[in-house]
Design an enzyme around this catalytic site. Structure first.
Site, PDB file in Angstrom:
ATOM      1  N   GLU A 163     -53.791  19.871 -38.361  1.00  0.00           N
ATOM      2  CA  GLU A 163     -53.351  18.788 -39.241  1.00  0.00           C
ATOM      3  C   GLU A 163     -53.409  19.238 -40.685  1.00  0.00           C
ATOM      4  O   GLU A 163     -54.220  20.082 -41.038  1.00  0.00           O
ATOM      5  CB  GLU A 163     -54.297  17.580 -39.097  1.00  0.00           C
ATOM      6  CG  GLU A 163     -54.381  17.069 -37.691  1.00  0.00           C
ATOM      7  CD  GLU A 163     -55.625  16.215 -37.444  1.00  0.00           C
ATOM      8  OE1 GLU A 163     -56.263  15.780 -38.425  1.00  0.00           O
ATOM      9  OE2 GLU A 163     -55.933  16.007 -36.265  1.00  0.00           O
TER      10      GLU A 163
ATOM     11  N   LYS B 193     -54.609  18.999 -44.365  1.00  0.00           N
ATOM     12  CA  LYS B 193     -55.753  18.425 -45.049  1.00  0.00           C
ATOM     13  C   LYS B 193     -55.208  17.717 -46.279  1.00  0.00           C
ATOM     14  O   LYS B 193     -54.689  18.348 -47.201  1.00  0.00           O
ATOM     15  CB  LYS B 193     -56.732  19.531 -45.428  1.00  0.00           C
ATOM     16  CG  LYS B 193     -58.008  19.031 -46.036  1.00  0.00           C
ATOM     17  CD  LYS B 193     -59.048  20.138 -45.977  1.00  0.00           C
ATOM     18  CE  LYS B 193     -60.199  20.005 -46.941  1.00  0.00           C
ATOM     19  NZ  LYS B 193     -60.440  18.773 -47.594  1.00  0.00           N
TER      20      LYS B 193
ATOM     21  N   ASP C  82     -55.116  15.737 -49.684  1.00  0.00           N
ATOM     22  CA  ASP C  82     -55.981  15.792 -50.860  1.00  0.00           C
ATOM     23  C   ASP C  82     -56.051  14.416 -51.507  1.00  0.00           C
ATOM     24  O   ASP C  82     -55.260  14.073 -52.377  1.00  0.00           O
ATOM     25  CB  ASP C  82     -55.429  16.821 -51.841  1.00  0.00           C
ATOM     26  CG  ASP C  82     -56.497  17.286 -52.813  1.00  0.00           C
ATOM     27  OD1 ASP C  82     -57.668  16.880 -52.637  1.00  0.00           O
ATOM     28  OD2 ASP C  82     -56.169  18.040 -53.727  1.00  0.00           O
TER      29      ASP C  82
ATOM     30  N   TYR D 277     -56.619  10.011 -39.726  1.00  0.00           N
ATOM     31  CA  TYR D 277     -56.711  11.275 -39.001  1.00  0.00           C
ATOM     32  C   TYR D 277     -57.910  11.381 -38.060  1.00  0.00           C
ATOM     33  O   TYR D 277     -58.158  12.425 -37.497  1.00  0.00           O
ATOM     34  CB  TYR D 277     -56.727  12.460 -39.971  1.00  0.00           C
ATOM     35  CG  TYR D 277     -57.682  12.299 -41.155  1.00  0.00           C
ATOM     36  CD1 TYR D 277     -59.049  12.196 -40.970  1.00  0.00           C
ATOM     37  CD2 TYR D 277     -57.177  12.267 -42.449  1.00  0.00           C
ATOM     38  CE1 TYR D 277     -59.903  12.052 -42.043  1.00  0.00           C
ATOM     39  CE2 TYR D 277     -58.033  12.130 -43.536  1.00  0.00           C
ATOM     40  CZ  TYR D 277     -59.392  12.020 -43.335  1.00  0.00           C
ATOM     41  OH  TYR D 277     -60.227  11.883 -44.397  1.00  0.00           O
TER      42      TYR D 277
ATOM     43  N   LYS E 132     -58.908  20.939 -35.223  1.00  0.00           N
ATOM     44  CA  LYS E 132     -59.882  20.252 -34.383  1.00  0.00           C
ATOM     45  C   LYS E 132     -59.671  20.657 -32.929  1.00  0.00           C
ATOM     46  O   LYS E 132     -58.527  20.805 -32.497  1.00  0.00           O
ATOM     47  CB  LYS E 132     -59.712  18.726 -34.494  1.00  0.00           C
ATOM     48  CG  LYS E 132     -59.912  18.181 -35.897  1.00  0.00           C
ATOM     49  CD  LYS E 132     -59.481  16.728 -36.033  1.00  0.00           C
ATOM     50  CE  LYS E 132     -59.578  16.312 -37.498  1.00  0.00           C
ATOM     51  NZ  LYS E 132     -58.901  15.033 -37.779  1.00  0.00           N
TER      52      LYS E 132
ATOM     53  N   LYS F  19     -59.104  25.993 -46.234  1.00  0.00           N
ATOM     54  CA  LYS F  19     -58.665  25.610 -47.583  1.00  0.00           C
ATOM     55  C   LYS F  19     -57.650  26.618 -48.081  1.00  0.00           C
ATOM     56  O   LYS F  19     -57.907  27.823 -48.046  1.00  0.00           O
ATOM     57  CB  LYS F  19     -59.861  25.633 -48.533  1.00  0.00           C
ATOM     58  CG  LYS F  19     -60.918  24.608 -48.180  1.00  0.00           C
ATOM     59  CD  LYS F  19     -60.804  23.419 -49.102  1.00  0.00           C
ATOM     60  CE  LYS F  19     -62.173  23.010 -49.600  1.00  0.00           C
ATOM     61  NZ  LYS F  19     -62.108  22.145 -50.745  1.00  0.00           N
TER      62      LYS F  19
ATOM     63  N   CYS G 253     -48.762  31.784 -91.338  1.00  0.00           N
ATOM     64  CA  CYS G 253     -48.469  32.550 -90.124  1.00  0.00           C
ATOM     65  C   CYS G 253     -49.494  33.669 -89.933  1.00  0.00           C
ATOM     66  O   CYS G 253     -49.758  34.423 -90.873  1.00  0.00           O
ATOM     67  CB  CYS G 253     -47.063  33.138 -90.240  1.00  0.00           C
ATOM     68  SG  CYS G 253     -46.677  34.268 -88.895  1.00  0.00           S
TER      69      CYS G 253
ATOM     70  N   CYS H 209     -47.603  37.181 -90.666  1.00  0.00           N
ATOM     71  CA  CYS H 209     -47.041  37.585 -91.959  1.00  0.00           C
ATOM     72  C   CYS H 209     -47.627  36.822 -93.140  1.00  0.00           C
ATOM     73  O   CYS H 209     -47.340  37.162 -94.290  1.00  0.00           O
ATOM     74  CB  CYS H 209     -45.520  37.425 -91.949  1.00  0.00           C
ATOM     75  SG  CYS H 209     -44.989  35.703 -91.863  1.00  0.00           S
TER      76      CYS H 209
ATOM     77  N   CYS I 120     -42.468  29.450 -88.626  1.00  0.00           N
ATOM     78  CA  CYS I 120     -42.867  30.421 -89.634  1.00  0.00           C
ATOM     79  C   CYS I 120     -41.689  30.590 -90.585  1.00  0.00           C
ATOM     80  O   CYS I 120     -40.548  30.717 -90.155  1.00  0.00           O
ATOM     81  CB  CYS I 120     -43.207  31.747 -88.956  1.00  0.00           C
ATOM     82  SG  CYS I 120     -43.295  33.112 -90.122  1.00  0.00           S
TER      83      CYS I 120
ATOM     84  N   CYS J  83     -41.441  38.571 -90.958  1.00  0.00           N
ATOM     85  CA  CYS J  83     -42.559  38.304 -90.046  1.00  0.00           C
ATOM     86  C   CYS J  83     -42.485  39.256 -88.861  1.00  0.00           C
ATOM     87  O   CYS J  83     -41.557  39.186 -88.056  1.00  0.00           O
ATOM     88  CB  CYS J  83     -42.509  36.856 -89.551  1.00  0.00           C
ATOM     89  SG  CYS J  83     -43.796  36.519 -88.327  1.00  0.00           S
TER      90      CYS J  83
HETATM   91  S1  IVH Z   1     -61.320  15.100 -40.230  1.00  0.00           S
HETATM   92  C1  IVH Z   1     -65.358  14.624 -38.399  1.00  0.00           C
HETATM   93  N1  IVH Z   1     -58.819  15.452 -40.913  1.00  0.00           N
HETATM   94  O1  IVH Z   1     -61.314  16.515 -45.802  1.00  0.00           O
HETATM   95  C2  IVH Z   1     -64.039  14.920 -39.023  1.00  0.00           C
HETATM   96  N2  IVH Z   1     -60.435  15.276 -42.650  1.00  0.00           N
HETATM   97  O2  IVH Z   1     -64.534  17.823 -45.426  1.00  0.00           O
HETATM   98  C3  IVH Z   1     -63.859  14.245 -40.317  1.00  0.00           C
HETATM   99  N3  IVH Z   1     -59.486  15.358 -44.904  1.00  0.00           N
HETATM  100  O3  IVH Z   1     -64.027  14.330 -45.769  1.00  0.00           O
HETATM  101  C4  IVH Z   1     -62.741  14.687 -41.145  1.00  0.00           C
HETATM  102  N4  IVH Z   1     -57.392  15.556 -44.298  1.00  0.00           N
HETATM  103  O4  IVH Z   1     -61.811  13.513 -46.712  1.00  0.00           O
HETATM  104  C5  IVH Z   1     -60.073  15.307 -41.358  1.00  0.00           C
HETATM  105  N5  IVH Z   1     -56.547  15.700 -41.351  1.00  0.00           N
HETATM  106  C6  IVH Z   1     -57.817  15.555 -41.790  1.00  0.00           C
HETATM  107  C7  IVH Z   1     -58.137  15.512 -43.169  1.00  0.00           C
HETATM  108  C8  IVH Z   1     -59.469  15.387 -43.561  1.00  0.00           C
HETATM  109  C9  IVH Z   1     -58.211  15.466 -45.326  1.00  0.00           C
HETATM  110  C10 IVH Z   1     -60.636  15.293 -45.839  1.00  0.00           C
HETATM  111  C11 IVH Z   1     -61.657  14.246 -45.518  1.00  0.00           C
HETATM  112  C12 IVH Z   1     -62.926  14.965 -45.212  1.00  0.00           C
HETATM  113  C13 IVH Z   1     -62.700  16.327 -45.840  1.00  0.00           C
HETATM  114  C14 IVH Z   1     -63.295  17.447 -45.020  1.00  0.00           C
END
Ligand code: IVH
Length: 676
Positions: free
Chosen positions: A112, A114, A116, A224, A289, A313, A407, A410, A425, A431
């Site tokens: 999945e 992540k 932000d 998620y 996962k 990351k 400047c 110059c 300038c 210059c």
């Molecule tokens: S799963 C037990 N899935 O990333 C599993 N987290 O440290 C719990 N996050 O605190 C998190 N996208 O804020 C999961 N697809 C995703 C995510 C996700 C973003 C964030 C979440 C979590 C941190 C991971």
């Protein structure tokens, strides 16, 4: 009046259905206006019958009792954080550990994005949203129900009847990039501080005291993870649970995928890294996962995090570093541009120490001070940018910057015209800072194209005082350079030959090289064709210039202002005196008005003309060559293997010419065109 209960119920059902189609599925079935009309009808009915208002009505997203705002809430199931992997190798090592623990590889993984943003836990009881909480320390979070209810993607009521009696779901509240940009544009307009990134903006919006402010911030959510569930369906896999959530109206990110093995995971990481900037929201990595819930149970948790999941990351595109100074660069037009000097920081795949700050207003708007800790951003191949300061880390010793009065190269005054963002300038070619940039452009590829006159050579010429203005290039003598390190007979001979070749370049190139504001290659060629000599161009009035096809009033004014400057006229004189060509020959035997008003498009390969030659032939006769077929096209010239333009010409009913007909047109003019 008839009992309104049924209509109210009906409207709520409709609004929920269409809201879900719009905010979760991104597939609306009715127009915004139709939605709004039903929404207003429901509002009116509820106003007339306050006793029929329920808290889960679509009209009640804003205005829920805020008494519990930010009160502590204990999560029914702990909100764990994840172990991080910095590299794909670390993800592989994690998978090897899983295999050892299970005695076999897991039978599948959920990959999945992540997201932000800000983690939240949503609690549904009997299918109704009753609580929304931040993560907090994972055990206790803060009650943000009133604010999260305003996020339109969060269903207040789940779809379907087969819902658990209690269900916690975890997800990420985020701010889509377009909403972030709109918010910052509005902040700038109002003279307010800008948000440094969408995550901070989302976090700020969720922690607003007033939910009606949150409602204006266009937040969204992806869920998620399932938390505590009572009395609901039993799931075998994480992806199965996510599919169930999606079916019941919760937004699950569509980029997630189940893959079978390590190879599948690594391929997903690559794809995600490459496509991360194509998305409408920010992601900072991938969460992997173990998909089977039985496997997850067997693997269990450490003190901090599940063993069955890991967060990969992406290499960071934002970092913080210290702003150690602000210095000024003088550009080829004399513009004084401040830039940041920072402690080196590795960001977006490169080490960054400098970044342009554009102008003084920009520095003031961002409130950057020397000594600040700053956020630096470099996404992909994009030029590094100082996003803003981190004011909370200020010590009080930071220094506000202002443009120096003189400047640094110059010593001449730097001035800023009223109403202009740019300071300049006033040293002209005296210059060395400006001259250096000017020469790099003048001798560069799009200018006079002098091979061997790179930055290093320019620096040598300037530091040794060998040239004082661009015409000095053409009065250089071999003896000036011979003997300097790296300059022998051969290299000096080559440079002299390159300079000689540049002396004879067509007028259009000289005009480009001169760096007249707003005059790039195309405009320069148009001017050269129209005036044929520098003398005539320098005498042209603004009206004459503006009357030329392809020259707008702004360019005309800019060219005129440049011509009126005695320094520029003196430069042209010195260049001419040094033997630089300042005129093009009259095209012979060509009627220069023959194709006046004719616009052609050329597609495919012609036997007797290169693309450039065909273009010049048309333009010498006062006609135009355009890049695409439109209603204004007189005819399309079609050569061998033509592109889609030929088909488009056919569609629009535009005249088509073969090469022979094109040649006749050049000789005889529009009279040779076939009757339409
Ligand atoms: S799963 C037990 N899935 O990333 C599993 N987290 O440290 C719990 N996050 O605190 C998190 N996208 O804020 C999961 N697809 C995703 C995510 C996700 C973003 C964030 C979440 C979590 C941190 C991971």
């Amino acid at each position: 009046m008839a009992d309104p209960t049924a209509r109210i119920e009906e409207l709520r059902r409709l609004l929920r259905y269409h809201g879900h189609r719009y905010h979760v599925l991104d597939a609306p079935e009715i127009s915004d206006a139709e939605y709004d009309a039903r929404y207003r009808e429901l509002e009116a009915l509820e106003e007339a019958h306050p006793d029929l208002v329920t808290p889960d009505s679509p009209t009640r997203r804003v205005g829920a009792p805020a008494s519990g705002l930010f009160a502590p809430i204990t999560h029914r199931e702990r909100m764990f954080s994840l172990d991080n992997a910095e590299t794909p190798e670390q993800v592989e090592a994690w998978e090897a550990r899983l295999e050892r623990a299970l005695g076999r590889p897991p039978s599948g993984f959920s990959c999945e994005l992540k997201i932000d943003g800000l983690a939240v836990s949503l609690t549904y009881e009997g299918g109704r949203l009753t609580r929304a909480a931040t993560r907090g320390d994972g055990i206790t979070g803060e009650d943000v129900t009133a604010n999260v209810r305003t996020v339109l993607g969060v269903p207040l009521v789940l779809l379907g009847d087969d819902v658990p009696s209690v269900m916690e779901v975890r997800g990420e509240i985020y701010m889509p990039l377009d909403a972030f940009e709109a918010l910052n544009a509005a902040q700038a307009e109002a003279g307010e501080r800008l948000f440094v990134n969408p995550r901070n903006a989302a976090a700020g919006a969720v922690r607003q005291k007033d939910p009606s402010v949150t409602a204006t911030r266009r937040l969204a959510v992806w869920v998620y993870q399932m938390g505590h569930v009572e009395g609901g369906p039993a799931f075998d896999s994480h992806t199965g649970a996510m599919a169930w959530l999606r079916d019941h109206g919760l937004p699950v990110n569509p980029e997630g995928e189940r893959v079978a093995d390590t190879a599948g995971v690594l391929a997903y990481l690559d794809r995600a890294r490459e496509s991360r900037h194509d998305l409408a929201y920010q992601t900072d990595g991938v969460v992997v996962k173990v998909d089977e819930l039985a496997d997850q149970r067997e693997l269990g948790f450490t003190a901090k995090s599940p063993r069955w999941a890991i967060a990969y990351k992406f290499p960071p595109e934002e970092q913080t570093t210290r702003l150690v100074g602000i210095e000024v660069n003088i550009g080829r037009t004399g513009a004084a541009t401040p830039y940041a000097v920072m402690e080196p920081v590795f960001v977006g795949g490169a080490t960054v120490t400098n970044a342009t700050l554009h102008n003084q207003d920009e520095i003031a708007r961002k409130d950057l001070r020397i000594g600040d800790t700053v956020v630096v951003r470099r996404a992909g191949d994009v030029i590094p940018e100082v996003v803003g300061p981190v004011p909370s880390l200020r010590t009080g010793d930071e220094v506000v910057w202002s443009m120096p009065a003189t400047c640094p190269f110059c010593g001449n005054p730097i001035t800023r015209a009223e109403g202009e963002a740019v300071a300049r300038c006033t040293g002209g070619f005296d210059c060395p800072g400006r001259l250096r940039e000017y020469l790099a452009h003048f001798g560069g590829r799009s200018g006079m194209d002098i091979e061997g006159l790179g930055a290093k050579t320019v620096d040598l010429l300037l530091s040794e005082g060998l040239i004082r203005d661009p015409s000095g290039i053409f009065t250089l003598q071999p003896g000036d350079l011979l003997g300097f390190e790296g300059w022998g007979e051969v290299s000096v001979g080559n440079l002299m030959a390159a300079i000689d070749a540049a002396r004879g370049r067509p007028l259009g190139r000289l005009l480009t090289a001169l760096g007249i504001p707003l005059v790039g290659g195309t405009v320069a060629r148009t001017l050269a064709r129209r005036f044929l000599s520098m003398d005539r161009l320098l005498d042209a009035t603004e009206e004459e210039l503006a009357a030329i096809d392809g020259i707008g009033p702004e360019i005309a004014a800019s060219v005129r202002a440049w011509s009126a400057d005695p320094d520029n006229r003196a430069l042209v004189e010195r260049l001419a005196a040094a033997g630089v060509r300042t005129a093009d020959p009259e095209p012979e035997g060509v009627d220069r008005g023959l194709l006046e008003g004719v616009t052609l498009v050329v597609t495919g390969t012609l036997e007797g003309y290169s693309r450039e030659a065909a273009k010049t032939a048309v333009e010498d006769r006062g006609g135009k060559v355009a890049g695409s077929v439109s209603g204004k096209t007189t005819a399309v010239v079609v050569g061998a293997s033509p592109g889609s333009k030929a088909a488009r010409a056919g569609d629009l009913g535009v005249t088509i010419l073969d090469e022979a007909a094109f040649t006749r047109l050049l000789e005889e003019g529009p009279a040779a065109l076939p009757d339409p």
